[in-house]
Write an enzyme that holds these catalytic residues in place. Structure first.
Site, PDB file in Angstrom:
ATOM      1  N   ASP A 104       0.827  -1.202   0.000  1.00  0.00           N
ATOM      2  CA  ASP A 104       0.000   0.000   0.000  1.00  0.00           C
ATOM      3  C   ASP A 104       0.864   1.256   0.000  1.00  0.00           C
ATOM      4  O   ASP A 104       0.533   2.252  -0.628  1.00  0.00           O
ATOM      5  CB  ASP A 104      -0.876   0.039   1.264  1.00  0.00           C
TER       6      ASP A 104
ATOM      7  N   GLU B 117       3.915   1.667  -1.221  1.00  0.00           N
ATOM      8  CA  GLU B 117       4.501   1.921  -2.542  1.00  0.00           C
ATOM      9  C   GLU B 117       3.437   2.492  -3.488  1.00  0.00           C
ATOM     10  O   GLU B 117       3.706   3.385  -4.281  1.00  0.00           O
ATOM     11  CB  GLU B 117       5.104   0.636  -3.120  1.00  0.00           C
ATOM     12  N   TYR B 118       2.217   1.957  -3.368  1.00  0.00           N
ATOM     13  CA  TYR B 118       1.108   2.433  -4.206  1.00  0.00           C
ATOM     14  C   TYR B 118       0.831   3.913  -3.910  1.00  0.00           C
ATOM     15  O   TYR B 118       0.720   4.740  -4.816  1.00  0.00           O
ATOM     16  CB  TYR B 118      -0.139   1.591  -3.933  1.00  0.00           C
ATOM     17  N   ASP B 119       0.768   4.225  -2.599  1.00  0.00           N
ATOM     18  CA  ASP B 119       0.505   5.612  -2.210  1.00  0.00           C
ATOM     19  C   ASP B 119       1.564   6.553  -2.776  1.00  0.00           C
ATOM     20  O   ASP B 119       1.262   7.659  -3.206  1.00  0.00           O
ATOM     21  CB  ASP B 119       0.486   5.747  -0.681  1.00  0.00           C
TER      22      ASP B 119
ATOM     23  N   SER C 257     -14.139   8.312  -0.943  1.00  0.00           N
ATOM     24  CA  SER C 257     -12.939   7.799  -0.294  1.00  0.00           C
ATOM     25  C   SER C 257     -12.394   8.908   0.600  1.00  0.00           C
ATOM     26  O   SER C 257     -13.027   9.957   0.728  1.00  0.00           O
ATOM     27  CB  SER C 257     -11.944   7.406  -1.386  1.00  0.00           C
TER      28      SER C 257
ATOM     29  N   GLU D 281     -11.599   7.513  14.817  1.00  0.00           N
ATOM     30  CA  GLU D 281     -11.974   6.083  14.762  1.00  0.00           C
ATOM     31  C   GLU D 281     -10.796   5.289  14.213  1.00  0.00           C
ATOM     32  O   GLU D 281      -9.876   5.854  13.638  1.00  0.00           O
ATOM     33  CB  GLU D 281     -13.166   5.893  13.804  1.00  0.00           C
TER      34      GLU D 281
ATOM     35  N   LYS E  65      -9.113   2.906  11.489  1.00  0.00           N
ATOM     36  CA  LYS E  65      -9.317   2.653  10.057  1.00  0.00           C
ATOM     37  C   LYS E  65      -9.133   1.157   9.833  1.00  0.00           C
ATOM     38  O   LYS E  65      -8.018   0.639   9.852  1.00  0.00           O
ATOM     39  CB  LYS E  65      -8.310   3.467   9.245  1.00  0.00           C
TER      40      LYS E  65
ATOM     41  N   ASP F 192      -8.791  -2.302   8.199  1.00  0.00           N
ATOM     42  CA  ASP F 192      -8.191  -2.682   6.920  1.00  0.00           C
ATOM     43  C   ASP F 192      -8.976  -3.840   6.306  1.00  0.00           C
ATOM     44  O   ASP F 192      -8.588  -4.997   6.384  1.00  0.00           O
ATOM     45  CB  ASP F 192      -6.729  -3.083   7.141  1.00  0.00           C
TER      46      ASP F 192
ATOM     47  N   ARG G  34     -17.817  -1.310  -2.895  1.00  0.00           N
ATOM     48  CA  ARG G  34     -17.747   0.102  -3.259  1.00  0.00           C
ATOM     49  C   ARG G  34     -17.648   0.305  -4.774  1.00  0.00           C
ATOM     50  O   ARG G  34     -18.177   1.269  -5.310  1.00  0.00           O
ATOM     51  CB  ARG G  34     -16.572   0.769  -2.568  1.00  0.00           C
TER      52      ARG G  34
ATOM     53  N   GLU H  17     -17.065  -1.767   7.038  1.00  0.00           N
ATOM     54  CA  GLU H  17     -15.880  -2.434   6.531  1.00  0.00           C
ATOM     55  C   GLU H  17     -15.992  -3.915   6.889  1.00  0.00           C
ATOM     56  O   GLU H  17     -16.204  -4.259   8.048  1.00  0.00           O
ATOM     57  CB  GLU H  17     -14.678  -1.803   7.244  1.00  0.00           C
TER      58      GLU H  17
ATOM     59  N   TYR I  79     -19.769   2.282  10.224  1.00  0.00           N
ATOM     60  CA  TYR I  79     -19.367   3.591  10.723  1.00  0.00           C
ATOM     61  C   TYR I  79     -20.046   4.769  10.034  1.00  0.00           C
ATOM     62  O   TYR I  79     -19.741   5.916  10.317  1.00  0.00           O
ATOM     63  CB  TYR I  79     -17.849   3.755  10.601  1.00  0.00           C
TER      64      TYR I  79
ATOM     65  N   LYS J 164     -12.969  12.418  11.882  1.00  0.00           N
ATOM     66  CA  LYS J 164     -14.168  12.967  11.250  1.00  0.00           C
ATOM     67  C   LYS J 164     -14.696  14.137  12.067  1.00  0.00           C
ATOM     68  O   LYS J 164     -14.744  14.046  13.301  1.00  0.00           O
ATOM     69  CB  LYS J 164     -15.268  11.889  11.195  1.00  0.00           C
TER      70      LYS J 164
ATOM     71  N   LYS K  57      -2.635   7.566   7.850  1.00  0.00           N
ATOM     72  CA  LYS K  57      -2.083   6.233   7.553  1.00  0.00           C
ATOM     73  C   LYS K  57      -0.861   5.979   8.428  1.00  0.00           C
ATOM     74  O   LYS K  57       0.021   6.836   8.525  1.00  0.00           O
ATOM     75  CB  LYS K  57      -1.651   6.184   6.077  1.00  0.00           C
TER      76      LYS K  57
ATOM     77  N   CYS L 147      12.224 -35.408  -0.162  1.00  0.00           N
ATOM     78  CA  CYS L 147      11.678 -34.976   1.121  1.00  0.00           C
ATOM     79  C   CYS L 147      12.792 -34.812   2.154  1.00  0.00           C
ATOM     80  O   CYS L 147      13.587 -35.729   2.350  1.00  0.00           O
ATOM     81  CB  CYS L 147      10.651 -35.997   1.600  1.00  0.00           C
TER      82      CYS L 147
ATOM     83  N   CYS M 295      12.172 -37.823   4.959  1.00  0.00           N
ATOM     84  CA  CYS M 295      12.355 -39.250   4.683  1.00  0.00           C
ATOM     85  C   CYS M 295      13.291 -39.509   3.499  1.00  0.00           C
ATOM     86  O   CYS M 295      13.669 -40.647   3.251  1.00  0.00           O
ATOM     87  CB  CYS M 295      10.995 -39.914   4.424  1.00  0.00           C
TER      88      CYS M 295
ATOM     89  N   CYS N 266       5.872 -34.440  -0.669  1.00  0.00           N
ATOM     90  CA  CYS N 266       6.409 -35.766  -0.371  1.00  0.00           C
ATOM     91  C   CYS N 266       5.215 -36.721  -0.485  1.00  0.00           C
ATOM     92  O   CYS N 266       4.188 -36.486   0.141  1.00  0.00           O
ATOM     93  CB  CYS N 266       6.958 -35.794   1.051  1.00  0.00           C
TER      94      CYS N 266
ATOM     95  N   CYS O  48       6.301 -41.351   5.562  1.00  0.00           N
ATOM     96  CA  CYS O  48       7.262 -40.293   5.917  1.00  0.00           C
ATOM     97  C   CYS O  48       7.047 -39.871   7.379  1.00  0.00           C
ATOM     98  O   CYS O  48       5.941 -39.499   7.766  1.00  0.00           O
ATOM     99  CB  CYS O  48       7.059 -39.099   4.991  1.00  0.00           C
TER     100      CYS O  48
HETATM  101  S1  IVH Z   1     -15.159   6.924   6.691  1.00  0.00           S
HETATM  102  C1  IVH Z   1     -17.223   9.502   3.649  1.00  0.00           C
HETATM  103  N1  IVH Z   1     -14.381   5.379   8.672  1.00  0.00           N
HETATM  104  O1  IVH Z   1     -10.979   3.575   4.606  1.00  0.00           O
HETATM  105  C2  IVH Z   1     -16.882   8.402   4.600  1.00  0.00           C
HETATM  106  N2  IVH Z   1     -13.669   4.819   6.479  1.00  0.00           N
HETATM  107  O2  IVH Z   1      -9.187   5.255   2.931  1.00  0.00           O
HETATM  108  C3  IVH Z   1     -15.588   7.796   4.228  1.00  0.00           C
HETATM  109  N3  IVH Z   1     -12.335   2.787   6.372  1.00  0.00           N
HETATM  110  O3  IVH Z   1     -13.025   3.910   1.810  1.00  0.00           O
HETATM  111  C4  IVH Z   1     -15.224   6.613   4.982  1.00  0.00           C
HETATM  112  N4  IVH Z   1     -12.398   2.311   8.512  1.00  0.00           N
HETATM  113  O4  IVH Z   1     -13.256   1.784   3.195  1.00  0.00           O
HETATM  114  C5  IVH Z   1     -14.330   5.596   7.342  1.00  0.00           C
HETATM  115  N5  IVH Z   1     -13.798   4.107  10.526  1.00  0.00           N
HETATM  116  C6  IVH Z   1     -13.760   4.318   9.198  1.00  0.00           C
HETATM  117  C7  IVH Z   1     -13.077   3.452   8.325  1.00  0.00           C
HETATM  118  C8  IVH Z   1     -13.043   3.755   6.965  1.00  0.00           C
HETATM  119  C9  IVH Z   1     -11.964   1.921   7.323  1.00  0.00           C
HETATM  120  C10 IVH Z   1     -11.985   2.658   4.934  1.00  0.00           C
HETATM  121  C11 IVH Z   1     -13.124   2.925   3.998  1.00  0.00           C
HETATM  122  C12 IVH Z   1     -12.659   4.071   3.134  1.00  0.00           C
HETATM  123  C13 IVH Z   1     -11.171   3.985   3.285  1.00  0.00           C
HETATM  124  C14 IVH Z   1     -10.564   5.341   3.006  1.00  0.00           C
END
Ligand code: IVH
Length: 668
Positions: free
Chosen positions: A33, A35-37, A82, A112, A114, A116, A135, A170, A222, A286, A310, A404, A407, A422, A427
Site C-alpha cells: 500500500d 509503494e502504491y501511495d 474515499s 476512529e 481505520k 483494513d 464500493r 468495513e 461507521y 471525522k 495512515k 523430502c 524421509c 512428499c 514419511c
Molecule cells: S469513513 C465519507 N471510517 O478507509 C466516509 N472509512 O481510505 C468515508 N475505512 O473507503 C469513509 N475504517 O473503506 C471511514 N472508521 C472508518 C473506516 C473507513 C476503514 C476505509 C473505507 C474508506 C477507506 C478510506
C-alpha cells in the site's frame, strides 16, 4: 524536460492501472500500500503542477477499481467517497486549518480506527437486509447480497431501524481466521492470501455464498449513506444509533479537540494495534458535528470533513541466513527463511514464510540476501523484496529440494500446483503432522495429546499411525515424560471418548486433502456411513452441494489406496463411529443399492425423489455403469435407458420405486 514529465506521467498511470487491476479485480496486490501511495502521490503532484496533463481517465480521478463483471452491478443511493490521506502531524494540522478556513466553528473530531478490510454498503428495508454492494467505483458496486447474507456476524434484521437505511462499513477477516485459512491453503498446495484484507475480499467475491459463509468474516459499520428520517447530530450519536439498531460498531473511538489530543490517541493506538484481533492501517478523523458537513462538501472524491491518517509502514531490514524446508501433513514442502533476528512491530522476528518455490523465484530470494520483511496482515512475517543493491556476490541461490527433507524419498510437484510434495505415506514428518492434526481440537479433540506427546509416542515407537492411538495402554503412557497415573487415565479417557466423534470429524481428522471441517460434515450428512463413502465415485460425490470436483477426486484417490482402506477397517474394528447422519432407521430393500435417475418423474421432483431414496439407504449416482442396481425412469428418458438395457440393469418406474420405499418402511 517537458517530454520527460509527460513520459513519467504516462508511466505512472500505466503502473497504477496495472496495480489497480491486481488489487481490486484480482484481490492480489502486486506492491505494498505504501509503494502504491507513493506512486499515486507522485502522479497527483505532477498533475497539480502541470494541470494541462490531467485527463479524466487518470487513476487520480477514480475512486477505486472498476466494477468486476462477475457480479451484477448495483447503484449506490449516494456516492461512497474515499478519504484523503494524512501521513504526519503537519498534514493533520493542515486539515484542521482547512476546516477553520471553510467556516467550521466546532472543530472537534471523532477519531476512529481505520479498519483494513473492504467497504460494503448495505441497504435495510423495513429493517430487513435487502441489498449489499462493494464500493466499486464509488457510484456503483458489485451486488454481493447473497454472499453478505451468508456472513453470520452481519445482522439480517435490524431493531427499530428506519423504513429505509443504507449503512456503510468495513468487512474484514480477523487475524486468527486469516492465519487458519492460509495454513489450510498452504497445506493443500493452494495459493495463500497476502493479508487479511485480500483474504476478506477474495472470500466476499465468491460465486458460491456457502464459501463466503465458511470464511469467518466480520464487519464494523461507521456511516449512514442514506436513510429515511434519520438524523444524528454528531458522529458519536450516529455510532451509538446504528449500534442500537444491532449493527456491529468498533468500540474504540475518541473525541479529540486539539492536535495534542489527536497525537496522544494516535500514539496509544499505534502501540496497541498489534494486540487487536483485526488489522487496522490507520485512523480516521471525522468532524464530529454532522450538520456542517453538507456545507463543507467534497473535493473530487474526498469529503472535506474527514481525513485518514495512515500508519507508517512497518517493515524491517535483515539478512536471510538460511532457507529450511518443512513437511506438512499432506506432504507439502514449505520453505521458510531463517533470518538474522530483527525487531518488527513489537516482536523479534527470526523466521519468515517463503510460501513456495514460485515466490522464492519471483522475488529472487537468495541465502545471504539483505531483505525487507513485513508482517503480512500484521501476523506472519514475509519477505517483501530483496535489497539487490546490497548484494556482494556471496549470496547462494536456493534450489527447492526434489526429495523430502524428512524421509529422503523423491518429492513431486504436480502440474498446476504451487507446492512440492512428499508422497511417501510412511514419511515420519508427515505422520507426525497427521497425528497432531488427528488429535487436534477441531478434529478428534483428544485432550492431552498435543504435539509434544505425539512426538514422544512416535520417538518411543508406541504409535506408528493413527489407529495405534486406540491400542495405547496405561503402561505405555506411564513411560512418557511428565505422565503420572492421573494424566495417563485422563488421556486414555479422552482417546476412548473420541471413538464416538461424529463421522464428519473423523473424515476431517483423516487429513484427506481438500476435505476440511465443512466438507467432512457435509459428507457425513449425505451418506449412511463410511462404507458408502468408500464406495462412492466422483460423479456421486460431485452431485452433493458444496462438494466440487477437486474434493471428490481427492476423496476417491484417498480411498483407492489399499493402506487407507486398511486403516479405515482397523479404526472400525477398534470401535470408532463410522455411521453418517443420513442413515436409514434399519436395513431396507434399498440399503446400499445404487440408483440412477433418468427422465421426468411423475408428481415428484428429482431432488425430492433422491432425498427419499437416500433416506432409505440408496446411493444415487449420475451415470449408468455396471455397478448400478436400478435405473429409475420417468418420461422422456435420455441415453441412460439404452445403456441400462445394454448392461441388463433393472429399470423401475417411480411407482415401482415407491413400492420398494414403502416395503422398507414396513420392515422398519
Ligand atoms: S469513513 C465519507 N471510517 O478507509 C466516509 N472509512 O481510505 C468515508 N475505512 O473507503 C469513509 N475504517 O473503506 C471511514 N472508521 C472508518 C473506516 C473507513 C476503514 C476505509 C473505507 C474508506 C477507506 C478510506
Amino acid at each position: 524536460m517537458k517530454e520527460d514529465i509527460q513520459n513519467r506521467v504516462a508511466e505512472l498511470r500505466q503502473q497504477l492501472r496495472m496495480h489497480n487491476v491486481s488489487y481490486y479485480e484480482k484481490d492480489a496486490p502486486s506492491i505494498s500500500d505504501q509503494e502504491y501511495d507513493l506512486l499515486m502521490r507522485e502522479l497527483q503532484s505532477l498533475e497539480d503542477e502541470f494541470p494541462q496533463l490531467r485527463t479524466a481517465d487518470s487513476p487520480t480521478q477514480r475512486v477505486g477499481g472498476a466494477v468486476s463483471p462477475r457480479f451484477p452491478s448495483v447503484q449506490h443511493p449516494a456516492a461512497l467517497l474515499s478519504l484523503d490521506n494524512a501521513f504526519d502531524e503537519a498534514d493533520l494540522l493542515a486539515f484542521l486549518e482547512r476546516l477553520r478556513k471553510n467556516g467550521a466553528v466546532d472543530r472537534s473530531l471523532l477519531a476512529e480506527l481505520k479498519i483494513d478490510g473492504l467497504t460494503v454498503a448495505i441497504t435495510y428495508r423495513e429493517g430487513t437486509l435487502e441489498t449489499a454492494a462493494t464500493r466499486g467505483d464509488g457510484l456503483s458496486g458489485e451486488d454481493v447480497t447473497a454472499n453478505v447474507k451468508a456472513i453470520r456476524s452481519i445482522p439480517q434484521k435490524l431493531k427499530n431501524a428506519p423504513a429505509l437505511l443504507t449503512v456503510r462499513g468495513e468487512i474484514y477477516m480477523p487475524k486468527q481466521s486469516f492465519e487458519a485459512l492460509n495454513r489450510d491453503r498452504e497445506e493443500n498446495g493452494e495459493t495463500t492470501f497476502a493479508n487479511p484484507r485480500n483474504a476478506a475480499a477474495g472470500s466476499l467475491r465468491q460465486l458460491d455464498p456457502a464459501v463466503t459463509g465458511s470464511r469467518k468474516l466480520e464487519a464494523f459499520f461507521y456511516d449512514i449513506v442514506s436513510g429515511e428520517d434519520v438524523t444524528f447530530p454528531t458522529q458519536e450519536a450516529l455510532l451509538e444509533g446504528i449500534q442500537a439498531y444491532g449493527l456491529p460498531v468498533n468500540p474504540k473511538n475518541r473525541l479529540c479537540c486539539t492536535v495534542e489530543e489527536i497525537a496522544a490517541f494516535i500514539a496509544e493506538i499505534e502501540e496497541e494495534r498489534h494486540r487487536l484481533p483485526y488489522d487496522i492501517d490507520g485512523m480516521v478523523f471525522k468532524l464530529n458535528q454532522i450538520e456542517p458537513r453538507t456545507k463543507l462538501g467534497a473535493t473530487g472524491k474526498f469529503p472535506r470533513w474527514a481525513i485518514a491518517y495512515k500508519f507508517q509502514p512497518e517493515q524491517a531490514e535483515t539478512i536471510v541466513e538460511d532457507i529450511i524446508v518443512s513437511v506438512g501433513r499432506t506432504g507439502a514442502l514449505t520453505p521458510t527463511a531463517c533470518l538474522q533476528p530483527v525487531s518488527l512491530a513489537g516482536s523479534t522476528i527470526s523466521r519468515a514464510t517463503l510460501h513456495n518455490e514460485d515466490n522464492i523465484r519471483g522475488k529472487d530470494i537468495r541465502i545471504g540476501d539483505h531483505v525487507l520483511i513485513q508482517k503480512a496482515g500484521d501476523v506472519i512475517p514475509e519477505v517483501v523484496r530483496v535489497l539487490e543493491e546490497q548484494r556482494n556476490g556471496g549470496e547462494r541461490i536456493f534450489v527447492m529440494p526434489h526429495s523430502c527433507p524428512s524421509c529422503g524419498q523423491p518429492a513431486v510437484r504436480p502440474e498446476g500446483e504451487a507446492a512440492w510434495r512428499c508422497v511417501n505415506s510412511h514419511c515420519p514428518a508427515r505422520i507426525y503432522e497427521q497425528l497432531v492434526h488427528f488429535a487436534s481440537k477441531k478434529a478428534m479433540d483428544i485432550d492431552g495429546m498435543g504435539p509434544a506427546v505425539v512426538k514422544q509416542l512416535l520417538d518411543r515407537g508406541l504409535v506408528r499411525d493413527i489407529a495405534d492411538i486406540y491400542t495405547l495402554q496405561m503402561d505405555d503412557l506411564l513411560s512418557l515424560e511428565r505422565f503420572g497415573p492421573k494424566s495417563a487415565t485422563n488421556l486414555l479417557n479422552a482417546i476412548s471418548a473420541s471413538k464416538t466423534a461424529p463421522l464428519g470429524r473423523l473424515l476431517f481428522a483423516l487429513g484427506i486433502r481438500h476435505v476440511g471441517e465443512r466438507a467432512g460434515k457435509v459428507l457425513a450428512s449425505r451418506f449412511a456411513g463410511m462404507e458408502q463413502i468408500l464406495q462412492a465415485d466422483e460423479a456421486q460425490l460431485t452431485e452433493i452441494d458444496e462438494i466440487g470436483g477437486i474434493i471428490a477426486e481427492s476423496i476417491v484417490s484417498y480411498f483407492a489406496e489399499p493402506q487407507h482402506r486398511d486403516l479405515i477397517q482397523r479404526l472400525s474394528d477398534l470401535g470408532l463411529n463410522m455411521q453418517g447422519e443420513s442413515r436409514p432407521a434399519q436395513e431396507t430393500l434399498l440399503s446400499g443399492k445404487k440408483v440412477v435417475i433418468t427422465g421426468t418423474l411423475p408428481g415428484i421432483g428429482r431432488e425430492e425423489a433422491k432425498a427419499l431414496m437416500e433416506q432409505a439407504g440408496a446411493i444415487v449416482a449420475s451415470s449408468v455403469s455396471k455397478k448400478v442396481d436400478y435405473l429409475l425412469m420417468g418420461e422422456n428418458p435420455g441415453s441412460k435407458e439404452g445403456k441400462a438395457r445394454e448392461l441388463g440393469i433393472a429399470i423401475l418406474s417411480w411407482e415401482e420405486m415407491q413400492t420398494l420405499l414403502a416395503a422398507g418402511r414396513e420392515n422398519a
